[in-house]
Every structure is written in C-alpha cells, then in structure tokens.
Design an enzyme around this catalytic site. Sequence first.
Site, PDB file in Angstrom:
ATOM      1  N   GLY A   1      36.430  43.120  56.191  1.00 23.35           N
ATOM      2  CA  GLY A   1      36.602  43.747  54.674  1.00 23.35           C
ATOM      3  C   GLY A   1      36.502  42.712  53.557  1.00 23.35           C
ATOM      4  N   ASN A   2      37.333  43.378  52.666  1.00 26.25           N
ATOM      5  CA  ASN A   2      37.022  42.550  51.605  1.00 26.25           C
ATOM      6  C   ASN A   2      39.054  42.626  51.099  1.00 26.25           C
ATOM      7  OD1 ASN A   2      37.837  44.671  49.212  1.00 26.25           O
ATOM      8  ND2 ASN A   2      35.608  44.744  50.033  1.00 26.25           N
ATOM      9  N   ARG A   3      39.340  42.169  49.562  1.00 26.94           N
ATOM     10  CA  ARG A   3      40.526  42.435  49.388  1.00 26.94           C
ATOM     11  C   ARG A   3      41.158  43.682  47.939  1.00 26.94           C
ATOM     12  NH1 ARG A   3      42.099  36.812  47.078  1.00 26.94           N
ATOM     13  NH2 ARG A   3      43.769  38.468  46.349  1.00 26.94           N
ATOM     14  N   SER A   4      39.532  44.198  48.058  1.00 25.38           N
ATOM     15  CA  SER A   4      40.543  44.670  46.986  1.00 25.38           C
ATOM     16  C   SER A   4      41.164  46.139  47.141  1.00 25.38           C
ATOM     17  CB  SER A   4      38.717  45.946  46.995  1.00 25.38           C
ATOM     18  OG  SER A   4      39.007  47.210  46.420  1.00 25.38           O
TER      19      SER A   4
END
Length: 404
Positions: free
Chosen positions: A210-213
């Site tokens: 995933g990512n931090r958005s």
Amino acid sequence: MNPFAGKNIIVGITGSIAAYKAAEIASVLTKAGANVQPVLTPAGEKFITPLTLQSVTGNHASVDNDLWTGEHHVAHITLGHDADLIMITPASANFMGKVACGLGDSLLALTILASHCPVLIAPAMDGDMYANAATQANVELLRERGFHFVGPAQGHLASGLTGVGRMSEPTEIIAAARYILSRDNSLKGKKIIVTAGGTREAIDPVRYIGNRSSGKQGLALAQAAQDSGADVILIKTPALTEKLYGAENIEVVSAEEMCNAVFSNLPDVDGVLMVAAVADYKPQITAEEKIKKTGKRMTLQLEATTDILYEIGENRNRFPKLKVLGGFAAESEDLLNNAKAKLKKKHLDFIFANDISSNESGFESEQNKGFLIDRSGIMREVSLSSKQKIAEEIVTELVKLFSE
Ligand code: CTP
C-alpha cells in the site's frame, strides 16, 4: 463556493425529543455563514426553548404567538418568501401529515405553504409510527411533490425500543442541506469522477502493498466540486472511510479495480480528477493462502499496473464528452520538472504538483502545498493551506477550463 454563505435557512422544529439536536444544526449552519431563522411549532417549544435557538443563531426564534401579535407583519409570508431552504429538524409524524394535507395550523406549516424553496425533512418518531401506513403514504406524497428527505435512521428510540425512526445525525442532515443548496452553482450539470486514497495490492489474503495516501485531498476535491454544483462520482479506496453525501461513492481496493471503475464510468463524464495514489506495481501472483514464514530471504515478483491517467489521456478522442482531465504529481524532488513532464506525457489539462518532501504537507497531513500547472505551463503557487483550500483553488481552475 461555500453553499451556506449568505443563505436564508429556516430551521423548523416540531414535537419530538430529537428537537435538542436542532440547536447544534442551527449553530453549525450559522457558523458556516447562513442566516438561520428558527421557527418552532407549539409541540416543538415543549422540547426546546426559543431562547436556545435565538442564542445560537443570533436571530429571533419565531413561534405561533408571532402570528397573532402583529409585531412581525405577516410573518409566515415573509419567512416563506425569503427562504433559500426550509429544514424540518425534527419532523414529527403529525407535522408531516399536516404538510401532506396542506394544513396551516402553525406558523411553520403556514411558512411551508407560502414558500417556493426546497424543503428538507428529517423525520423523527417511534418505529411503529414511522412504519404506519398513513405516515408512509404521507412521506411518499411529499417525496412526489419534491420534498427532500434525510433519514430516519435505524437505532435506539426514545421509547426504549430499537427501530427505524431515529432522526439522522446533525452531520448527515447538514450534508444533505449543503448538497441541496449547491445544485445551481457554476458546475451544474457537469459529471466528474474524483479518485481518492491509496490502492492496495494483495500479496496474500492478509497482506498488501500500500502507500500512505489518506484520501483526504481527494475527498476535499470531491466536496468542492460538488459544492460548485457538479455531480460527483467518488471512486475511493479503504484508506478513506468517509463517504461523500450526495455523490455516487464507489469502493475499490486495487489499482485494477480502480481502473475498471474509472473506465466503466468514463463515457458519461465531463471531467476526471485523479487524486488517488495508484500503485505502479502489484505482486505478479497473489497467494490464495496466507504465506507462511520460513525464516529465509524471500523475493516478491512485481509487475506494472495500468497507468489509469495515461490510458485516459492516450484515448481522449474515444470519449467526446470528456473535457477536463486533471492529475496530481506526488514528488519528493525536482517538483516542477517532474510534474510538467507528467502533465505532457498523460495529456492533462492541469496537474497539481504536490511537494511531499516536507512533513507539514502531503500524505496523511491535514494540509498541503504545491503548484497548479496548466497546459500552457502557467503555474500558480499554492502555499501551505488546508486541503479544502487547495481543493477550492483547483475547482476554480476547473470552472475556468469548462468555460473555455
Ligand atoms: N496515476 C494513475 N495510474 C497509475 C499511477 C498514477 O492514474 N498507475 C495517476 C495518479 O492518480 C496521479 C498521476 O497519475 O494523478 C501521477 O501520479 P504519480 O504517482 O505522481 O506519478 P506516476 O505517473 O506514478 O510516476 P512516478 O511514480 O514515477 O512518479
């Protein structure tokens, strides 16, 4: 862009214990810039005092006595004519029945009779009263006549029972009012896709890349576009738990699901704003069972996902309705050059170059900063501001692009 600014809103209060929530609604609307006129029915007055409403709105709270004292000349006509929106929070079964029959036995009922503006009804009553055939018929009739409804919700009722009849929460009622008041604004009739949040690419049933958005900037942009009158399709990932009231909310998880959701809606829309942080790579294979640890080094093979924005840009001629294509560039270095290259490569009308290098802006933060760049290369710097403010700047650009 604030749909409440300068609007005359009547907050009508009828006989239900949920009347106490009307004070919060009236207070929030007042703080949002509306001119709130409280009107209480005699039964409403038994649950909350005019003084409370007067104190939170700074306006006289009208009651039936105002009809007869002559102090407020034809109060119902003036109130009804001047209103941009009438909200009945809470609306009892009895009051809805009277409105459905066209009765005018209270200042509030008369005000509705004399009005031309939208009316938003938030019913609140016992579950059996709401389920009653007469109440249901009244609700149906009012809907057919164009009255708007929010709720009632399922939950704990004053009778001690649980069921459908509880007034919706003030935040939802306010969101419904915001939506109604925004419909005639500058983006009226424009259908816009906004994507929000980081995608998740499954490794196995438990883990993902995933990512931090957080999806906050996407939500703020969707809200600002809707506030400006647009019909919004919000395609969002689990990173963003909030839904946008009034929008079509589509839940997706992976980049592939987001791509499918965007492309299936693409022929019908006038604009696409890709705010989501879409994964560029996904695991080549998603394990069906949870991967067990072996203690040894492990390698994950990744493959590229579709670049959604690039694919839309490359195929723009296949979607004649699509007028505006916008993106976000998340950059930690060489912000402007990287963003300009993306704008060109993906055939965009504008890009927001988002500086993610500092802690005070970008991912997970409440604030953001960057540069708004259009096709001609003209840039507007947006200094550190709330994501809402950034969204408003972008929507101003959007309105400009649609009018060109
Ligand atoms: N985007 C997309 N599909 C992808 C990746 C990105 O539609 N698979 C969109 C994003 O929503 C954003 C824009 O493309 O509006 C730029 O995304 P960004 O992550 O900044 O750039 P990338 O094109 O992915 O390039 P890089 O990661 O190399 O910076």
